[in-house]
Scaffold this active site. Sequence first.
Site, PDB file in Angstrom:
ATOM      1  N   ARG A   1      -4.866  16.276  13.591  1.00 45.77           N
ATOM      2  CA  ARG A   1      -3.883  15.421  13.734  1.00 45.77           C
ATOM      3  C   ARG A   1      -4.193  14.338  14.406  1.00 45.77           C
ATOM      4  NH1 ARG A   1       0.520  18.185  15.932  1.00 45.77           N
ATOM      5  NH2 ARG A   1       0.060  17.226  18.088  1.00 45.77           N
TER       6      ARG A   1
ATOM      7  N   TYR B   1       6.323  -5.228  -1.362  1.00 47.08           N
ATOM      8  CA  TYR B   1       6.358  -3.905  -2.044  1.00 47.08           C
ATOM      9  C   TYR B   1       7.887  -3.372  -1.634  1.00 47.08           C
ATOM     10  CZ  TYR B   1       5.888   1.236  -2.646  1.00 47.08           C
ATOM     11  OH  TYR B   1       5.857   2.453  -2.928  1.00 47.08           O
TER      12      TYR B   1
ATOM     13  N   LYS C   1      -4.886   3.246  -3.529  1.00 47.19           N
ATOM     14  CA  LYS C   1      -5.005   2.351  -4.498  1.00 47.19           C
ATOM     15  C   LYS C   1      -6.543   1.959  -4.775  1.00 47.19           C
ATOM     16  CE  LYS C   1      -0.592   2.353  -4.712  1.00 47.19           C
ATOM     17  NZ  LYS C   1       0.064   3.158  -3.720  1.00 47.19           N
TER      18      LYS C   1
ATOM     19  N   ASP D   1      -0.381  -6.773   4.280  1.00 45.40           N
ATOM     20  CA  ASP D   1      -0.733  -5.707   3.446  1.00 45.40           C
ATOM     21  C   ASP D   1      -1.806  -6.422   2.344  1.00 45.40           C
ATOM     22  OD1 ASP D   1      -0.893  -4.116   1.093  1.00 45.40           O
ATOM     23  OD2 ASP D   1       1.274  -3.693   1.087  1.00 45.40           O
TER      24      ASP D   1
END
Length: 390
Positions: free
Chosen positions: A57, A110, A205, A180
Amino acid sequence: MTHLDDSTICARGGWSDDFVTRPSNPPIYQTTAFDVDGLEQLEDLSSGAQHGYIYTRDGNPNHAAFAADVAALERADAGAVTASGMAAISSILLGYLKTGDHVVASRVLYGRTYQLLNDLHRAFGIEVTFADANDVADMRRALRPSTKLCVIESISNPLVEVVDLPGIVSAMGEVPVVVDNTFATPCLLRPIELGASIVFHSASKYLNGHGDVMLGVVAGNQQALTKVRRVAALYGFNANPLECWLASRGLRTLPLRMERVSANALRLAEFLNEHSAVSRVFYPGLPTQASHELAKTLLTKGFGGMLSFELKNDSGVRPLFKALSHTLPFSPTLADARTTLSYPAGTSHKFMAAEERRAYGISDGLIRVSVGLEDPTDVMREFDAALRGA
């Protein structure tokens, strides 16, 4: 020789002597934790005196490898990976903001980013002003003394507008600009070189490029990434080692893929722009696009693989999706190897009120296309047949 019980052999199995020769391909460190030699090493690892890992983690070699490669591509000092693109932007916002702080954000984002910013306002009292990223003066007017971040997209989703990033950076002054860069990728645009402070991607993506990973990544200076890593570990936004390994593998062909999809998308945009069933095409490579001249200046290696278009008759949207379902399918994502379609009003921006969507230019007839690696002639032929039928 001591013979162990079968249960002991099985419980402790799976190990061999360390490789003397280095593997040609990076291994997957699919492990929850890392064994520590003793408390002294634990202290050294925890303090940073010794490089290594304790718990996945908090860090893993596959995390580090992918983050470092993306940071290098973005010309950033450091990187961090997260479980998704939304985990990436969440880590940034939660690392930088507190109740009473203010954010300037592009009004066309987005849909889930837009939703997240509004949720932070409702839940934590973080103020947000959505401004027109195509109007630097409007972005400047949105500034307040309490403004702590500016959030924009290098190429907007879903209208594929290229923003004046240097102009916005200048207008924001000392306020960090968060970009972004999912649609452009560092192969087409590197926001940090233009003055942005932090860049993030949905690595699901283009960076991965094969439609089989859920991952996010952030790049910036060491101070910013320290905040991001802390939040990601604390809130459990950590990534999976296998996902990072897959994304690293995909990254190796990123420049080739971006060159190909940019060429294919330009041809498809030009084709759709002349089609009798299409009323409007949104693509920065078209001279008819408002941001075309800016795009030519900023996107010198191609205009990307994303485009959107509107039909002359909105009633043709459903038949079009149905006609293309076996060749150019509807898929609520983007940047797979194949060409896919999406419907912003029903997926990425369905959380916005209809009047808000229309005000921002996202009509009920808008169709988003993620152009893939196919032969563009095949894709144009399939579109032509479906458009004529619709």
